[in-house]
Design a protein around this motif. Structure first.
Motif, mmCIF file in Angstrom:
data_model
loop_
_atom_site.group_PDB
_atom_site.id
_atom_site.type_symbol
_atom_site.label_atom_id
_atom_site.label_comp_id
_atom_site.label_asym_id
_atom_site.label_seq_id
_atom_site.Cartn_x
_atom_site.Cartn_y
_atom_site.Cartn_z
ATOM 1 N N ALA A 454 68.605 38.331 50.706
ATOM 2 C CA ALA A 454 68.523 37.063 49.986
ATOM 3 C C ALA A 454 67.180 36.965 49.258
ATOM 4 N N PRO A 455 67.144 36.302 48.116
ATOM 5 C CA PRO A 455 65.854 36.074 47.435
ATOM 6 C C PRO A 455 64.909 35.293 48.349
ATOM 7 N N SER A 456 63.641 35.490 48.153
ATOM 8 C CA SER A 456 62.643 34.818 48.997
ATOM 9 C C SER A 456 62.781 33.306 48.941
ATOM 10 N N PHE A 457 63.286 32.793 47.828
ATOM 11 C CA PHE A 457 63.477 31.359 47.689
ATOM 12 C C PHE A 457 64.342 30.822 48.833
ATOM 13 N N ALA A 459 65.341 33.079 51.670
ATOM 14 C CA ALA A 459 64.950 33.741 52.912
ATOM 15 C C ALA A 459 63.712 33.111 53.537
ATOM 16 N N ASP A 460 62.773 32.658 52.720
ATOM 17 C CA ASP A 460 61.525 32.085 53.229
ATOM 18 C C ASP A 460 61.583 30.568 53.379
ATOM 19 N N GLY A 461 62.715 29.986 53.042
ATOM 20 C CA GLY A 461 62.867 28.536 53.217
ATOM 21 C C GLY A 461 62.258 27.701 52.115
ATOM 22 N N THR A 462 61.902 28.315 50.981
ATOM 23 C CA THR A 462 61.321 27.551 49.876
ATOM 24 C C THR A 462 62.279 26.484 49.357
ATOM 25 N N TRP A 463 63.571 26.721 49.523
ATOM 26 C CA TRP A 463 64.576 25.776 49.034
ATOM 27 C C TRP A 463 64.359 24.375 49.599
ATOM 28 N N ARG A 464 63.735 24.284 50.788
ATOM 29 C CA ARG A 464 63.535 22.980 51.424
ATOM 30 C C ARG A 464 62.696 22.039 50.550
ATOM 31 N N GLU A 465 61.846 22.604 49.684
ATOM 32 C CA GLU A 465 61.017 21.773 48.814
ATOM 33 C C GLU A 465 61.828 21.140 47.682
ATOM 34 N N TYR A 466 63.037 21.637 47.475
ATOM 35 C CA TYR A 466 63.834 21.183 46.334
ATOM 36 C C TYR A 466 65.129 20.481 46.738
ATOM 37 N N VAL A 467 65.424 20.402 48.025
ATOM 38 C CA VAL A 467 66.676 19.802 48.478
ATOM 39 C C VAL A 467 66.362 18.622 49.388
ATOM 40 N N THR A 468 66.887 17.481 49.037
ATOM 41 C CA THR A 468 66.738 16.297 49.895
ATOM 42 C C THR A 468 68.064 16.006 50.588
ATOM 43 N N ARG A 484 78.057 35.767 47.273
ATOM 44 C CA ARG A 484 76.851 36.089 48.023
ATOM 45 C C ARG A 484 76.070 34.845 48.437
ATOM 46 N N MET A 485 76.225 33.743 47.699
ATOM 47 C CA MET A 485 75.521 32.519 48.058
ATOM 48 C C MET A 485 75.955 32.004 49.414
ATOM 49 N N LEU A 486 77.220 32.260 49.796
ATOM 50 C CA LEU A 486 77.685 31.844 51.121
ATOM 51 C C LEU A 486 76.898 32.563 52.213
ATOM 52 N N ARG A 487 76.572 33.818 51.960
ATOM 53 C CA ARG A 487 75.802 34.585 52.938
ATOM 54 C C ARG A 487 74.379 34.064 53.028
ATOM 55 N N TRP A 488 73.775 33.751 51.901
ATOM 56 C CA TRP A 488 72.415 33.221 51.927
ATOM 57 C C TRP A 488 72.386 31.855 52.615
ATOM 58 N N GLN A 489 73.422 31.072 52.381
ATOM 59 C CA GLN A 489 73.516 29.772 53.045
ATOM 60 C C GLN A 489 73.678 29.948 54.557
ATOM 61 N N PRO A 561 69.626 33.229 40.508
ATOM 62 C CA PRO A 561 69.122 34.486 41.069
ATOM 63 C C PRO A 561 69.305 35.613 40.047
ATOM 64 N N HIS A 562 68.759 36.761 40.368
ATOM 65 C CA HIS A 562 68.948 37.921 39.495
ATOM 66 C C HIS A 562 70.427 38.290 39.479
#
Length: 596
Positions: A454-457, A459-468, A484-489, A561-562
């Protein structure tokens, strides 16, 4: 049918008598042949999935397409529903905000719920691999047990039959991505329970047992239950033709037991079935188009076998649907077996079942080597019936398997008996041809690749800054072609919902079944931009529609993502939302909370 009933009851009574006479320690000690069969089946299942077991957490079955991702998501959601006390029959974690009717998506609660602790401790990838391993070996063991206790006297003959049922090319093919067509271990016991009802000796007990088995099979896979029920009906009708009066008497005696079985099954499964067919996000039958087997598929060898080659799947829908790949040596052996054993009602019924189910699997018209002859076939007459209209007709070939296994078990049993009677030539001929028929079909380990990280966005939990409290919308949206988004989720413990996805749900004004969501205009626009490689013309109406779709999805963030043609996609989204993307941890991001 009388012969079957008498054989089952005689065996059961003999077992009861011997149980009473033998000491407890002797009764509990397994027969060495039984132990050998179980060890062999489990070992063979582990061998088939050896590469997946070797790379747990990182391995991905090459021929599964997006199915492995989908099943792992199902297993993860089921485990999460237990922890959070959510309704396991539905989820809005994909296809947000409409959600998914999980009962209508073969979520396989009969596996996902019992194995939820495994999912929570080790992840859905382990559950997926374990379910496949237990499915293959468990199906073989179940049929071996029924054959060895109720059909043949030789445990070797029973092992041959059980091995074909559990490791036939169709099951190995489905192991790539369809656990519901691999975990078939209840079906032989359902067949046995139906036969026992015909005796009328214990209708209450036998009816309850049958009802429980059917209910559990509904939570394992309804389509296999339908296919095998039809196969068993054909077998029963063919067997009854030899003893019509006895068969009529058996059916009469079984009425009470069937009524009890139906009541028990409905008491357990009525609410889930209502939810599946009439609940939220339910759908009408899904149309697949003509997907009958090519006749040459029956004589071909499967991809994942000793005789198979990478191009072997040319006569199948895809690598997970090699349902009719019996190979010409096995077909010849089955034909010769039917002639050799023709005096046996069981063999005649088995031969008729193989023929009928095989013809049904050919679809609406006869196809030979890719050439559609236009000759109509029986499936055309019944394909529109309720329930049957959603079945992939090529899968009816799987209904041939128990009957084919029965012919092999009976033939092996008779051949071994011939050796004891001094007719060793017959035995050698049978064993030799059996080896010629089965060895080319011996399964090989399934191919595995390393799954993309998964992209670091994510995998590293950066998404938390953008999702309320909204959803994540990837560009393009997740679909059956790219899930693939289902797997990252899933790797983020399903902590946020996503728009789009891979599932079966309603689409259009008639709510016909469709793989993936009922696409909104912006989703179609993004998919078109990716496939064409060109930025589409975007006017004010298109922008207004995009804003309406983002509000519908309650989107908090757009993530690119890429992917193929990602530059075109980035320019398209920038024009739609009127703002440039921001590069964040390996992805392009648009924070759209202010817009929605």
């Amino acid at each position: 049918m009388t012969e079957i009933l008498t054989q089952v009851e005689t065996t059961r009574q003999a077992e009861s008598t011997s149980t009473t006479a033998r000491p407890l320690r002797s009764r509990l000690r397994p027969h060495p042949a039984d132990v050998a069969a179980v060890v062999f089946y489990v070992g063979l299942a582990a061998f088939v999935l050896a590469r997946q077991w070797k790379h747990l957490g990182t391995g991905y079955l090459v021929r599964s397409g997006q199915d492995q991702t989908m099943w792992e998501w199902f297993f993860a959601v089921a485990a999460r529903s237990l922890v959070h006390l959510d309704n396991p029959l539905s989820s809005d974690l994909q296809n947000y905000p409409l959600g998914v009717n999980l009962m209508g998506n073969t979520a396989m609660f009969g596996i996902s719920i019992p194995l939820a602790p495994v999912t929570l401790l080790f992840g859905p990838n382990v559950t997926f691999t374990l379910a496949l391993t237990l499915g293959l070996s468990g199906t073989a063991i179940a049929w071996y047990w029924v054959f060895s206790r109720h059909v043949v006297s030789s445990r070797l003959a029973a092992a041959v039959g059980g091995g074909l049922c559990g490791f036939a090319p169709a099951l190995i093919s489905h192991t790539n991505g369809h656990p519901n067509f691999v975990a078939l271990f209840l079906l032989p016991f359902i067949a046995l329970a139906v036969i026992r009802l015909g005796s009328g000796a214990r209708p209450v007990r036998d009816g309850i047992v049958l009802g429980l088995l059917i209910a559990y099979q509904i939570f394992l896979g309804e389509e296999p239950l339908l296919i095998y029920a039809l196969a068993f009906a054909v077998f029963g009708a063919a067997f009854a033709a030899s003893r019509p009066r006895a068969a009529f008497a058996a059916v009469t005696r079984s009425i009470k037991g069937f009524a009890i079985a139906g009541g028990v099954a409905l008491a357990i499964a009525a609410v889930p079935l209502w939810w599946q067919f009439f609940g939220p996000d339910s759908y009408r039958a899904i149309e697949h188009g003509p997907v009958g087997n090519d006749t040459e598929a029956f004589t071909s060898f499967p991809t994942s076998s000793l005789a198979g080659e990478p191009g072997s799947a040319e006569f199948s829908m895809n690598a997970t649907e090699e349902n009719a790949y019996f190979g010409w040596p096995l077909l010849i052996l089955l034909g010769l077996s039917a002639l050799w054993l023709w005096r046996m009602p069981l063999a005649r019924a088995a031969a008729a079942t193989v023929a009928v189910m095989g013809v049904l699997s050919l679809g609406t018209s006869l196809t030979i080597g890719g050439w559609d002859t236009g000759i109509p076939l029986p499936w055309k007459l019944i394909s529109h019936l309720p329930l049957l209209e959603s079945v992939l007709e090529s899968r009816f070939a799987m209904g041939c398997l128990p009957a084919a296994a029965l012919l092999l078990a009976l033939g092996t049993d008779r051949a071994l008996a011939s050796a004891r009677e001094g007719q060793r030539t017959t035995t050698l001929l049978w064993v030799g041809w059996l080896a010629v028929a089965l060895l080319p079909l011996a399964p090989t380990p399934l191919a595995v690749v390393q799954r993309d990280t998964a992209p670091s966005f994510f995998a590293d939990g950066t998404w938390r800054e953008y999702v309320t409290d909204g959803s994540v919308v990837t560009v393009p949206l997740p679909s059956p072609e790219n899930a693939r988004m289902l797997r990252w989720q899933t790797e983020q413990d399903l902590a946020f919902p996503i728009a789009g996805g891979y599932f079966v749900g309603p689409a259009g004004s008639e709510d016909r079944g469709k793989y993936g969501p009922d696409d909104r205009p912006t989703a179609l626009l993004l998919a078109s931009a990716q496939s064409s490689g060109q930025v589409p013309a975007i006017d004010e109406a298109t922008k207004a529609q995009a804003l309406a779709d983002l509000k519908f999805w309650n989107a908090d963030v757009l993530v690119l993502p890429h992917t193929q043609n990602d530059r075109v996609l980035r320019e398209t989204v920038q024009q739609l939302v009127g703002a440039p993307a921001k590069p964040v941890d390996g992805v392009w991001v648009w924070d759209v909370r202010a817009l929605t």
